[in-house]
Design an enzyme around this catalytic site. Structure first.
Site, PDB file in Angstrom:
ATOM      1  N   GLU A 136      53.234 -65.447  60.320  1.00  0.00           N
ATOM      2  CA  GLU A 136      54.184 -66.255  61.438  1.00  0.00           C
ATOM      3  C   GLU A 136      53.775 -67.597  61.508  1.00  0.00           C
ATOM      4  OE1 GLU A 136      52.841 -62.998  61.689  1.00  0.00           O
ATOM      5  OE2 GLU A 136      54.107 -61.618  62.703  1.00  0.00           O
ATOM      6  N   GLY A 181      40.097 -62.079  67.893  1.00  0.00           N
ATOM      7  CA  GLY A 181      41.227 -63.031  68.283  1.00  0.00           C
ATOM      8  C   GLY A 181      41.617 -63.072  69.709  1.00  0.00           C
ATOM      9  N   ARG A 182      41.489 -61.697  70.346  1.00  0.00           N
ATOM     10  CA  ARG A 182      42.267 -61.538  71.691  1.00  0.00           C
ATOM     11  C   ARG A 182      40.933 -62.174  72.609  1.00  0.00           C
ATOM     12  NH1 ARG A 182      41.862 -56.946  68.867  1.00  0.00           N
ATOM     13  NH2 ARG A 182      40.347 -55.437  69.421  1.00  0.00           N
ATOM     14  N   LYS A 199      52.371 -54.614  58.750  1.00  0.00           N
ATOM     15  CA  LYS A 199      52.354 -56.081  58.196  1.00  0.00           C
ATOM     16  C   LYS A 199      52.311 -55.646  56.781  1.00  0.00           C
ATOM     17  CE  LYS A 199      48.655 -58.278  60.998  1.00  0.00           C
ATOM     18  NZ  LYS A 199      47.657 -59.221  60.848  1.00  0.00           N
ATOM     19  N   GLU A 254      45.278 -53.531  72.421  1.00  0.00           N
ATOM     20  CA  GLU A 254      44.839 -53.694  70.963  1.00  0.00           C
ATOM     21  C   GLU A 254      43.304 -53.538  70.941  1.00  0.00           C
ATOM     22  OE1 GLU A 254      44.562 -57.761  68.828  1.00  0.00           O
ATOM     23  OE2 GLU A 254      46.321 -57.139  67.896  1.00  0.00           O
ATOM     24  N   HIS A 306      62.278 -56.791  92.454  1.00  0.00           N
ATOM     25  CA  HIS A 306      63.673 -56.736  92.625  1.00  0.00           C
ATOM     26  C   HIS A 306      64.195 -56.357  91.250  1.00  0.00           C
ATOM     27  CE1 HIS A 306      64.027 -58.677  96.572  1.00  0.00           C
ATOM     28  NE2 HIS A 306      62.927 -59.255  96.040  1.00  0.00           N
ATOM     29  N   LYS A 325      42.889 -67.400  63.507  1.00  0.00           N
ATOM     30  CA  LYS A 325      41.520 -66.965  63.093  1.00  0.00           C
ATOM     31  C   LYS A 325      41.321 -66.891  61.642  1.00  0.00           C
ATOM     32  CE  LYS A 325      38.034 -63.524  63.845  1.00  0.00           C
ATOM     33  NZ  LYS A 325      37.622 -62.292  64.477  1.00  0.00           N
TER      34      LYS A 325
HETATM   35  O1  F6P Z   1      48.031 -58.899  64.203  1.00  0.00           O
HETATM   36  C1  F6P Z   1      47.018 -58.877  65.083  1.00  0.00           C
HETATM   37  C2  F6P Z   1      45.941 -59.808  65.089  1.00  0.00           C
HETATM   38  O2  F6P Z   1      45.183 -59.671  64.097  1.00  0.00           O
HETATM   39  C3  F6P Z   1      45.492 -60.072  66.282  1.00  0.00           C
HETATM   40  O3  F6P Z   1      44.364 -59.439  66.688  1.00  0.00           O
HETATM   41  C4  F6P Z   1      45.455 -61.611  66.430  1.00  0.00           C
HETATM   42  O4  F6P Z   1      45.006 -61.961  67.621  1.00  0.00           O
HETATM   43  C5  F6P Z   1      46.602 -61.977  65.639  1.00  0.00           C
HETATM   44  O5  F6P Z   1      46.879 -61.155  64.869  1.00  0.00           O
HETATM   45  C6  F6P Z   1      46.603 -63.422  65.030  1.00  0.00           C
HETATM   46  O6  F6P Z   1      45.603 -63.603  64.032  1.00  0.00           O
HETATM   47  P1  F6P Z   1      45.254 -64.966  63.507  1.00  0.00           P
HETATM   48  O7  F6P Z   1      44.606 -65.635  64.858  1.00  0.00           O
HETATM   49  O8  F6P Z   1      44.176 -64.581  62.554  1.00  0.00           O
HETATM   50  O9  F6P Z   1      46.491 -65.669  63.060  1.00  0.00           O
END
Ligand code: F6P
Length: 547
Positions: free
Chosen positions: A211, A265-266, A511, A351, A382, A205
């Site tokens: 990452e 995002g979620r 972060k 979240e 199990h 987003k």
């Molecule tokens: O760290 C949390 C977050 O901001 C989430 O809310 C989001 O889904 C995820 O990181 C990834 O963010 P992006 O889509 O901006 O890479």
């Protein structure tokens, strides 16, 4: 529009009293012959059975009163109207617009968002069809056989979960998902993939998430090393709201798909973030998925509170969390293809509702979001079901089960799956008394002294609540309904608690510190504010880092 604190306080207090003064067990409530009919609600083939909870007629009435006190309907209408209900980010919350099937405009700040949604969906459809049909190929003409989605959080969990869930409908390229910055993740996914026939989707987003940017750079090197710099354009697509940042990566404009800041995002699987699913099942099936969610939206908007699935599921959650004091809830799909649903719901729920202040910044008056966890049944039986049945904590369980599998030739498997699901909710509720345990052992011929020794271990307290969500089969439409059901359930709970479900400031501090600690991990200085534990750990890891 916020919840009404005084009225919700009073309603919560009444519910807590109802819990502490209740007489009898859940099983006793079944003395009422029509308990199942009264405490289950169906919307077509989708049914929520909450008769195996302690909720009685009186408690249900009080819960509905809580929903009214919390102004759930007014808050719901404000969301659908495009109000800036995400106060701390000053944004509308309109993931529902992504799946809206009606022709009416949906204005945000006076501008209709529908044309952009429709146009992006059409562009995605063209792109997905082109890849699926081999018209959009790799740099050397190879048909795309594998798609790797690079994203994390909402840019990973949604597409990964739904792509697995709809495996029987796959007739496009294979989809893989890389999220973790751990080099193991991308290494293991790339192993065995042919760069010439692999398409990467960089999904972020913000297009700044470290990452995702790190994995995207590694993927880029994978393509460049094998096919040259000029191949990047043909092997990448991007999904983001930050279109300005995407261009610098070298991805052509016609492969960049946008979405909007009013999509969290979620809550973004319905947007271009769902591209992996569209590639796997095709644009038509993807539209069925959207239509399922739209149907649930319409139900949420129009069904009376006492027949409204998301409202009821939310109220059951509030009952268990606040009146009964249960700290977690388990999500157990008896549907292997929903294996990632618990992880998806962890982000959606935790979240969104893992908050300690109300919308106006005051400390919350009571516990908010529970810990959400789970695994598919029957595997879970199990693993951790021992604790659910005989542990000292009560964990309300939400079972999901379909009437039909996609493998009619293996109906014996499906029969066993359903029998196990039903047996678990029944066992959690019924339990087994000491007398029953003794009788069972006696029937097995155990001597009296041995029986007395063993029997206590075979006692199940029972009276443990569960909800079962049943549906015909896990098709795109139903999956859309189930996800939207959970989205709105989270909304209902947040509305009553008076919290903002749409920001996530809690992930920021970690972060920030990671950015500060990176220099120390690579041999530089650690900030003076870091604890002795952290500096000790860095020294230890450094000693064994192999250089
Ligand atoms: O760290 C949390 C977050 O901001 C989430 O809310 C989001 O889904 C995820 O990181 C990834 O963010 P992006 O889509 O901006 O890479």
């Amino acid at each position: 529009m916020t919840s009404n604190a005084l009225a919700t306080d009073a309603a919560f207090k009444a519910l807590a009293t109802a819990w502490t003064t209740r007489e009898g067990r859940i099983l006793d409530l079944f003395a009422t012959p029509d308990r199942f009919e009264r405490f289950s609600v169906a919307y077509g083939d989708l049914l929520i059975d909450f008769s195996k909870t302690a909720i009685s007629d009186a408690i249900l009435t009080q819960l509905l009163e809580l929903a009214r006190a919390g102004r759930v309907e007014a808050q719901r209408d404000a969301m659908f109207a495009g109000d800036h209900i995400n106060l701390t980010e000053d944004r509308a919350v309109l993931h529902t617009a992504l799946r809206d099937q009606a022709s009416e405009a949906i204005p945000v700040d006076g501008i209709d968002v529908k044309p952009g949604v429709v146009e992006t969906l059409a562009r995605l459809g063209d792109f997905a069809s082109g890849v699926r049909e081999g018209r959009i190929a790799g740099a050397r003409g190879g048909v795309i056989t594998d798609v790797v989605n690079i994203g994390i959080g909402g840019s990973d969990l949604g597409p990964a979960m739904v792509t697995l869930a709809l495996a029987p409908y796959h007739d496009g390229p294979r989809c893989h998902f890389v999220s973790n910055v751990d080099s193991a993740h991308i290494t293991d996914v790339l192993k065995g993939l042919d760069p010439a026939t692999t398409l990467f989707i960089v999904a972020s987003k913000t297009f700044t998430t470290v990452e995702t940017m790190t994995n995207a750079a590694t993927a880029r090197a994978f393509i460049v090393n094998a096919l040259g710099e000029e191949a990047v354009g043909a092997h990448f697509a991007a999904v983001s709201t930050a279109l300005d940042k995407v261009g610098a990566f070298g991805i052509p404009a016609d492969r960049i798909f946008g979405f909007w800041d009013w999509v969290g995002g979620r809550y973004s699987v319905w947007s271009a973030i769902g591209l992996p699913l569209m590639l796997a099942i095709g644009p038509d099936r993807f539209r069925e998925f959207l239509a399922g969610a739209a149907a649930m939206d319409e139900h949420f908007r129009s069904a009376p509170l006492d027949q409204n699935l998301p409202v009821l599921l939310g109220l059951i959650g509030l009952w268990h969390r606040n009146a009964c004091g249960f700290p977690s809830r388990a999500i157990i799909p008896y549907d292997q293809r929903l294996a990632r649903l618990p992880a998806y719901l962890q982000q959606l729920d935790m979240e969104s509702n893992g908050k300690s202040v109300t919308r106006d910044g005051a400390a919350v008056a009571r516990p908010t979001g529970p810990i959400v966890w789970g695994e598919p049944g029957t595997n879970a039986q199990h693993a951790f079901f021992q604790l659910l049945h005989q542990g000292t904590d009560i964990v309300p369980v939400e079972f999901l089960v379909g009437a039909q599998s996609h493998e009619p030739a293996l109906k014996n498997h499906q029969d066993l799956l359903v029998a196990n699901c039903l047996a678990q909710s029944e066992a959690l509720m019924r339990g087994r008394t000491l007398e029953e345990a003794k009788a069972q052992l006696r029937a097995k011929g155990l001597a009296d002294d041995k029986m007395a020794e063993i029997a206590p271990h075979r006692v199940f307290p029972g009276d443990r609540p569960s909800v079962t969500i049943a549906y015909a089969t896990l098709d795109p439409f139903t999956l859309g309904r189930i996800i939207a059901l959970y989205e709105h359930r989270v909304f209902v709970e947040a509305a009553v608690w008076g919290i903002n479900a749409f920001d996530q400031w809690g992930v920021e501090l970690g972060k920030e510190l990671a950015t500060q600690f990176l220099p120390a991990v690579t041999g530089g200085a650690l900030p003076a504010s870091a604890s002795a534990s952290t500096s000790g750990l860095i020294a230890h890891l450094d000693a064994f880092s192999g250089g």
